[in-house]
Design a protein around this motif. Sequence first.
Motif, PDB file in Angstrom:
ATOM      1  N   ARG B  61     -49.713 -11.788-101.568  1.00 56.58           N
ATOM      2  CA  ARG B  61     -49.945 -12.473-102.845  1.00 56.58           C
ATOM      3  C   ARG B  61     -51.378 -12.995-102.976  1.00 56.58           C
ATOM      4  NH1 ARG B  61     -44.344 -14.323-102.314  1.00 56.58           N
ATOM      5  NH2 ARG B  61     -45.085 -16.111-101.126  1.00 56.58           N
ATOM      6  N   PHE B  62     -52.129 -13.024-101.860  1.00 56.28           N
ATOM      7  CA  PHE B  62     -53.538 -13.438-101.918  1.00 56.28           C
ATOM      8  C   PHE B  62     -54.487 -12.244-102.082  1.00 56.28           C
ATOM      9  CE2 PHE B  62     -51.844 -17.382-100.287  1.00 56.28           C
ATOM     10  CZ  PHE B  62     -52.694 -18.341-100.806  1.00 56.28           C
ATOM     11  N   PRO B 121     -59.043 -16.145 -97.911  1.00 58.80           N
ATOM     12  CA  PRO B 121     -58.464 -16.877 -99.040  1.00 58.80           C
ATOM     13  C   PRO B 121     -58.947 -18.321 -99.131  1.00 58.80           C
ATOM     14  CG  PRO B 121     -56.868 -16.714 -97.263  1.00 58.80           C
ATOM     15  CD  PRO B 121     -58.072 -15.928 -96.821  1.00 58.80           C
ATOM     16  N   TYR B 122     -59.337 -18.910 -97.979  1.00 57.16           N
ATOM     17  CA  TYR B 122     -59.768 -20.314 -97.956  1.00 57.16           C
ATOM     18  C   TYR B 122     -60.899 -20.480 -96.948  1.00 57.16           C
ATOM     19  CZ  TYR B 122     -55.376 -21.373-100.327  1.00 57.16           C
ATOM     20  OH  TYR B 122     -54.346 -21.413-101.220  1.00 57.16           O
ATOM     21  N   PRO B 140     -64.733 -18.355-101.125  1.00 57.21           N
ATOM     22  CA  PRO B 140     -64.261 -19.594-101.772  1.00 57.21           C
ATOM     23  C   PRO B 140     -64.476 -20.836-100.923  1.00 57.21           C
ATOM     24  CG  PRO B 140     -62.410 -18.444-100.814  1.00 57.21           C
ATOM     25  CD  PRO B 140     -63.632 -17.573-100.558  1.00 57.21           C
ATOM     26  N   GLN B 142     -65.251 -24.554 -99.886  1.00 57.95           N
ATOM     27  CA  GLN B 142     -65.194 -25.923-100.389  1.00 57.95           C
ATOM     28  C   GLN B 142     -65.790 -26.855 -99.323  1.00 57.95           C
ATOM     29  OE1 GLN B 142     -61.523 -26.745-102.880  1.00 57.95           O
ATOM     30  NE2 GLN B 142     -60.754 -25.080-101.623  1.00 57.95           N
ATOM     31  N   ARG B 177     -55.927 -34.601 -92.449  1.00 57.99           N
ATOM     32  CA  ARG B 177     -56.026 -33.527 -91.471  1.00 57.99           C
ATOM     33  C   ARG B 177     -55.320 -32.292 -92.006  1.00 57.99           C
ATOM     34  NH1 ARG B 177     -57.466 -33.748 -86.171  1.00 57.99           N
ATOM     35  NH2 ARG B 177     -58.940 -35.163 -87.139  1.00 57.99           N
ATOM     36  N   PHE B 243     -51.363 -28.003 -91.434  1.00 58.06           N
ATOM     37  CA  PHE B 243     -50.538 -29.063 -92.015  1.00 58.06           C
ATOM     38  C   PHE B 243     -50.187 -28.705 -93.447  1.00 58.06           C
ATOM     39  CE2 PHE B 243     -52.746 -30.706 -88.433  1.00 58.06           C
ATOM     40  CZ  PHE B 243     -51.900 -31.620 -87.846  1.00 58.06           C
ATOM     41  N   GLU B 247     -51.752 -28.448-100.121  1.00 60.54           N
ATOM     42  CA  GLU B 247     -51.470 -27.843-101.435  1.00 60.54           C
ATOM     43  C   GLU B 247     -50.518 -26.689-101.166  1.00 60.54           C
ATOM     44  OE1 GLU B 247     -51.787 -24.645-103.933  1.00 60.54           O
ATOM     45  OE2 GLU B 247     -53.439 -24.746-102.491  1.00 60.54           O
ATOM     46  N   GLU B 248     -49.679 -26.391-102.140  1.00 61.96           N
ATOM     47  CA  GLU B 248     -48.562 -25.484-101.948  1.00 61.96           C
ATOM     48  C   GLU B 248     -48.967 -24.062-101.571  1.00 61.96           C
ATOM     49  OE1 GLU B 248     -45.195 -23.846-105.043  1.00 61.96           O
ATOM     50  OE2 GLU B 248     -46.119 -25.832-105.343  1.00 61.96           O
ATOM     51  N   ASP B 249     -49.921 -23.483-102.283  1.00 61.02           N
ATOM     52  CA  ASP B 249     -50.315 -22.104-101.982  1.00 61.02           C
ATOM     53  C   ASP B 249     -50.907 -22.001-100.572  1.00 61.02           C
ATOM     54  OD1 ASP B 249     -49.446 -21.296-104.434  1.00 61.02           O
ATOM     55  OD2 ASP B 249     -51.428 -20.935-105.287  1.00 61.02           O
ATOM     56  N   PHE B 250     -51.760 -22.968-100.225  1.00 63.68           N
ATOM     57  CA  PHE B 250     -52.335 -22.998 -98.877  1.00 63.68           C
ATOM     58  C   PHE B 250     -51.231 -23.031 -97.830  1.00 63.68           C
ATOM     59  CE2 PHE B 250     -53.883 -25.494 -95.224  1.00 63.68           C
ATOM     60  CZ  PHE B 250     -54.943 -24.696 -94.815  1.00 63.68           C
TER      61      PHE B 250
END
Lengths: 278, 278, 278, 278
Positions: B61-62, B121-122, B140, B142, B177, B243, B247-250
């Motif tokens: 899905r990613f 993805p992150y 992406p 951050q 964390r 953890f 956020e849900e997708d992560f």
Amino acid sequence: MPRTGTDGQHTVVGPGGAGPVGYSLPLSPTGRSAMLTPPPWHFSGEVVMVDYRVDPEAARRFLPPGLEPGADPGAAAAVFATWQWCSQDRAELTDPGHCQFGEFLILLSCEFEGRPMARCPYAWVDQAVPMMRGWVQGMPKQLGVVHQSRPVTVGRAGSRLAPGGRFDGALSVRGRRVVEASVTVERSTDRPPALHDVPLAHTLVFPEWTSSGGGPRPRLVASQVSDVEFSRIWTGSADLKIFQDLEEDFGTLAPLEIGEGHVFSYGETLHGGRLLSD
Amino acid sequence: MPRTGTDGQHTVVGPGGAGPVGYSLPLSPTGRSAMLTPPPWHFSGEVVMVDYRVDPEAARRFLPPGLEPGADPGAAAAVFATWQWCSQDRAELTDPGHCQFGEFLILLSCEFEGRPMARCPYAWVDQAVPMMRGWVQGMPKQLGVVHQSRPVTVGRAGSRLAPGGRFDGALSVRGRRVVEASVTVERSTDRPPALHDVPLAHTLVFPEWTSSGGGPRPRLVASQVSDVEFSRIWTGSADLKIFQDLEEDFGTLAPLEIGEGHVFSYGETLHGGRLLSD
Amino acid sequence: MPRTGTDGQHTVVGPGGAGPVGYSLPLSPTGRSAMLTPPPWHFSGEVVMVDYRVDPEAARRFLPPGLEPGADPGAAAAVFATWQWCSQDRAELTDPGHCQFGEFLILLSCEFEGRPMARCPYAWVDQAVPMMRGWVQGMPKQLGVVHQSRPVTVGRAGSRLAPGGRFDGALSVRGRRVVEASVTVERSTDRPPALHDVPLAHTLVFPEWTSSGGGPRPRLVASQVSDVEFSRIWTGSADLKIFQDLEEDFGTLAPLEIGEGHVFSYGETLHGGRLLSD
Amino acid sequence: MPRTGTDGQHTVVGPGGAGPVGYSLPLSPTGRSAMLTPPPWHFSGEVVMVDYRVDPEAARRFLPPGLEPGADPGAAAAVFATWQWCSQDRAELTDPGHCQFGEFLILLSCEFEGRPMARCPYAWVDQAVPMMRGWVQGMPKQLGVVHQSRPVTVGRAGSRLAPGGRFDGALSVRGRRVVEASVTVERSTDRPPALHDVPLAHTLVFPEWTSSGGGPRPRLVASQVSDVEFSRIWTGSADLKIFQDLEEDFGTLAPLEIGEGHVFSYGETLHGGRLLSD
């Protein structure tokens, strides 16, 4: 019988022999909340250091009674270090955000009863635990922003620890640049830099809060270290800028002459302090 | 004739061919105020990496159109790295606070037209310049707080790069964390970890500000790198915690299975992007 | 005659009556390098506070000898505050990065010889100077990341100080969320919250560095303040989360019951400490 | 039919109309991982602003084609602001560490087709989200450390918003002090400062990553705001220092003359950009 914390030798006991305990504040039922662990503390660091000379009279004004300028008055060093530390059980090493810190300090050559020592008039670290631990030792650590080059072994974004390699350090305090240092290494030796190879003499003192107190007298102490370990010492030419706008007394220790620079790894274990005078 | 900045190939030209210039914002008369320098950018880093497996359907899905799950769907990696970077003239290296950053990223295995690639993805970094440079590449990035163990060669406050040495990484985002990783190395090899040895496929996209715009279509690109250099790869057992409260997708990319961990040094030069689709 | 620093009453004198001076480390020729200025210190703050109840037995274990649980055992408060501070000459106010800090602290109700007081078992601030000044007072301040809503008077990005306004606080320590509080104000009164209107009883104690020392005995002190000033107190419903993963002793002070919340401005001048026991 | 994210108007669609989505990177299955939320964004801020004059020719060199110096060439302003922001659903307000940021920016007076506007050549914020959101608007925000006095209503540690009250701002970038401003207010009015009451004209531009690209042409846009709200404007004498060692182009905007200073609260809602040229 007084309650004790996790370490018999170092436990603070509440007034009257009961209540919360700890090696340091915060005191808590088991002593586990203490911000500081008791020594010994182990240190492994990467050092970028510049020898320089200050006005001998300026240096002398930073020496407390008992310390003399010694054989080489005006000899000084500016030292950047990237540290890891841990307590005796090495527990902190699994938390890299906790066991790492950066440090900058100035060292002045001096003597106590004819024995060469170093005096640290100023030091900055970038973490609260080593700052507070500095005050426990009499080392005047404040909080600053410290950055230092990391030698690389692959890629082009940095210098190898090899002839021609350049390593920089920078200190900012409250949003202002205070120190910049640069070392271009040329050769390696087994001889530690003089001011990094002598004991540090600090002054144990802490502000007294109660007017009735008066507080304990300042005491001159030498740090007790063991397991000192040096890597090869890479030495070469150096540059050093100490900016004048931090504060007037600090400014009196600006370089009159800049000597060699050194890049090396250093390990030690710090056990406590030995009174030099009382 | 349009005014140009310091680099002919990469200069932004003002509308109508005059005015302030620069490779990026801020535009200025000479182009020297630009926050970003143009590529190529050199990187030298220390990596702590954990192979793991996610739900293959979650990974799928990613993946944007054009990328397929490939031969090993669900293969993933969590990568901590401590970087130094510099531009072509290496000027940033004398400012260690500017040329260093920490990074954490997740990689998912995938394929483009049958060729193995990795999708990120992150990603989080702890400095603004590499964050913004990530978006230029479609990566992406951050801002987060990243910490990672440093191997030591002297003293007791850390592990040597030797059998039994343990190296940790930790990521916090907005005061929470998010990831913890740990690798205990057992042996060294010359074989780079699979997901660190394939091209990254990113999506170039940036929010459109004007309603009349609509904005450029997202474009799939592969990063173009050269001068890839690996040190010996130290490999061993690993642990990884992702953890769930960020956020849900992560959270859908949490580990189902944890593989080996790797510790190594890595260098590369990043030149630009090659369109995979248009 | 001993050399003195800038303030006769508070100057540290070097051993033997000469050498560098200062109210605190670092000692220097004129005393101006000291990290801390001597009291009095003025404070002006914005407070978001939640009344709550802990297990009375857990609270009792944090009270040193001399302090008793008092009339309302288990009464506690979680206090977020955004401060400005300055010394007697108010010089720090022109440097907003220096005179501002955020704080979170826990208060436990207690009594000394029948007089209501508050005990602060844990406190965090986000600046080094107030942290160190805390230890001078016996207040167990550590370094953390503190955020707190600011009331607004224009625009939509925040709440007015008016019925229905919501104000939040959050504390993170070493990259983990530790406390979250929220207050939705409903009405204003002139009655200060009980635990913010009693003296604080701290324990003066500092780790002893020399084995020959043994160190001064812990001493119970009450802070001496003047010029206390409250704004109107906005009061309403509240929420409070104390996360359990910081440390075991801290976790025993989690809320059993959550009371009202309060939002107000508060000013005071802190002069020193008065010994409660010796 | 293409998958869409949480907001139909602003959703990024994956290449080919499927795959992860989001208003910005990171793209994810639901779009909820995006670092940025789509506009409108609400802002409530406290402003400390100094009017000043720069060399008109220096200012002109920062104006892109389409913008003219206008009626008062050389008019400029230095603006410190402490913001809260939120998206349309105001969800961010419950997380004070997320919805707050500090900002410093420079404004230059200019005109577009005879209409007074302001150009922002430089801006710094202390959080990543408003930095990236700046680039979406064409506003050249970088990351810096910003501090600003807070008016107080009780206590002695700060100034009241009343005649004689002094309010300071300070910006540091990469460990160096870059700007210091100070305003001593004398009177209040209802007239907003000229440069804070005109539209901002930015340049939409972003580095192009692929050599085949060439990238979209820079576009001149005006920000579209609504619900502008000013508090009373406190006005008085001012001081402003712009330090010269950041970078050469920045240095050309140093003050030739310093005008009045202003302290006020300001709210607005930012909706998007309107093309001024194409």
